[in-house]
Design an enzyme around this catalytic site. Structure first.
Site, mmCIF file in Angstrom:
data_model
loop_
_atom_site.group_PDB
_atom_site.id
_atom_site.type_symbol
_atom_site.label_atom_id
_atom_site.label_comp_id
_atom_site.label_asym_id
_atom_site.label_seq_id
_atom_site.Cartn_x
_atom_site.Cartn_y
_atom_site.Cartn_z
ATOM 1 N N SER A 13 91.201 9.869 19.046
ATOM 2 C CA SER A 13 92.605 9.643 18.699
ATOM 3 C C SER A 13 93.309 8.790 19.753
ATOM 4 O O SER A 13 94.167 7.964 19.420
ATOM 5 C CB SER A 13 93.341 10.969 18.494
ATOM 6 O OG SER A 13 93.527 11.654 19.709
ATOM 7 N N HIS A 109 94.303 13.324 30.753
ATOM 8 C CA HIS A 109 94.013 14.760 30.778
ATOM 9 C C HIS A 109 95.240 15.515 30.282
ATOM 10 O O HIS A 109 96.372 15.178 30.654
ATOM 11 C CB HIS A 109 93.671 15.196 32.198
ATOM 12 C CG HIS A 109 93.313 16.649 32.304
ATOM 13 N ND1 HIS A 109 92.112 17.146 31.838
ATOM 14 C CD2 HIS A 109 94.002 17.710 32.788
ATOM 15 C CE1 HIS A 109 92.084 18.455 32.041
ATOM 16 N NE2 HIS A 109 93.212 18.819 32.614
ATOM 17 N N ASP A 141 87.732 9.085 39.777
ATOM 18 C CA ASP A 141 86.938 8.995 40.995
ATOM 19 C C ASP A 141 85.755 9.951 40.886
ATOM 20 O O ASP A 141 85.421 10.412 39.789
ATOM 21 C CB ASP A 141 87.790 9.219 42.249
ATOM 22 C CG ASP A 141 88.408 10.615 42.321
ATOM 23 O OD1 ASP A 141 88.005 11.503 41.537
ATOM 24 O OD2 ASP A 141 89.289 10.829 43.180
ATOM 25 N N GLU A 174 100.189 11.864 24.991
ATOM 26 C CA GLU A 174 99.019 11.113 25.442
ATOM 27 C C GLU A 174 98.966 9.749 24.763
ATOM 28 O O GLU A 174 98.657 8.732 25.399
ATOM 29 C CB GLU A 174 97.736 11.883 25.126
ATOM 30 C CG GLU A 174 97.526 13.145 25.940
ATOM 31 C CD GLU A 174 96.222 13.834 25.564
ATOM 32 O OE1 GLU A 174 95.231 13.130 25.286
ATOM 33 O OE2 GLU A 174 96.184 15.075 25.545
#
Length: 203
Positions: A13, A109, A141, A174
């Site tokens: 999505s 996230h 990272d 998001e």
């Protein structure tokens, strides 16, 4: 033209939100070079093909992480990708992968990092009694959900929230945050000082 490589494991999505931002000219001089998944049946691959985008499965099951990552890296280079976007890619990125694209791998996230890293972030937030949740777009990272934060968007936690409806509201943010973060990074108009992402321009 900036070329994105999308990595996903599910429906994608956030990938679709990025593709929509490109179509609507909210991301200029950007194209999706290719979409990759570690799962052959990932719905996001079918969605990419429907959009006419190159989409490939590079299965990870039963393979050493180093071998799979090497193949993924080679394919990203083959498609001349200069920014890698993880969009629900359910694998930990190895240090070798990170080194292949330094400060050129992004992830989103569903929490306000550093709070609630890892899986089931929305349930973690509810169980902890958090009053505000949200999402974080960050550089990737060597540690999980740890890289320099580019931007965050917040969502209030309601008393009657479940993990499912909180997740849905966070996902809406998001879809706004990821294209914005891509635009900021590709502008090059920033500096990273320690863990701080600092915008130099006045976007």
């Amino acid at each position: 033209m900036h070329r994105l490589g999308i990595l996903l494991s599910g429906r994608g999505s956030n990938f679709l939100a990025i593709a929509k931002a490109i179509r609507e000219n909210r991301l200029f001089e950007v194209e999706i070079a290719a979409v990759f998944s570690n799962l052959e049946d990932a719905p996001g691959l079918a969605a990419a093909r429907e959009l006419g985008l190159p989409a490939f499965a590079i299965p990870s099951a039963g393979r050493k992480r180093a071998d799979h990552d090497a193949e993924m890296i080679a394919n990203l280079h083959r498609h001349k990708v200069d920014l890698v976007c993880l969009a629900g890619y359910m694998r930990i990125i190895s240090p070798v992968f990170v080194a292949a694209f330094p400060n050129r791998i992004l992830n989103v996230h569903p929490s306000l990092l550093p709070a609630f890293p890892g899986l089931d972030a929305q349930k973690q937030a509810l169980d902890y009694g958090a009053k505000v949740a949200g999402c974080t777009v960050h550089f990737v990272d060597e540690a999980v959900d740890h890289g320099v934060i580019i931007l965050q968007k917040t969502v209030p936690v309601n008393d009657d929230d479940t993990a499912e409806n909180l997740s849905a509201r966070i996902l809406e943010q998001e879809h706004l945050a990821y294209p914005e973060a891509i635009r900021r990074v590709l502008s090059g108009d920033y500096a990273a000082q320690g863990r701080r992402y600092l915008r130099r321009g006045g976007e």
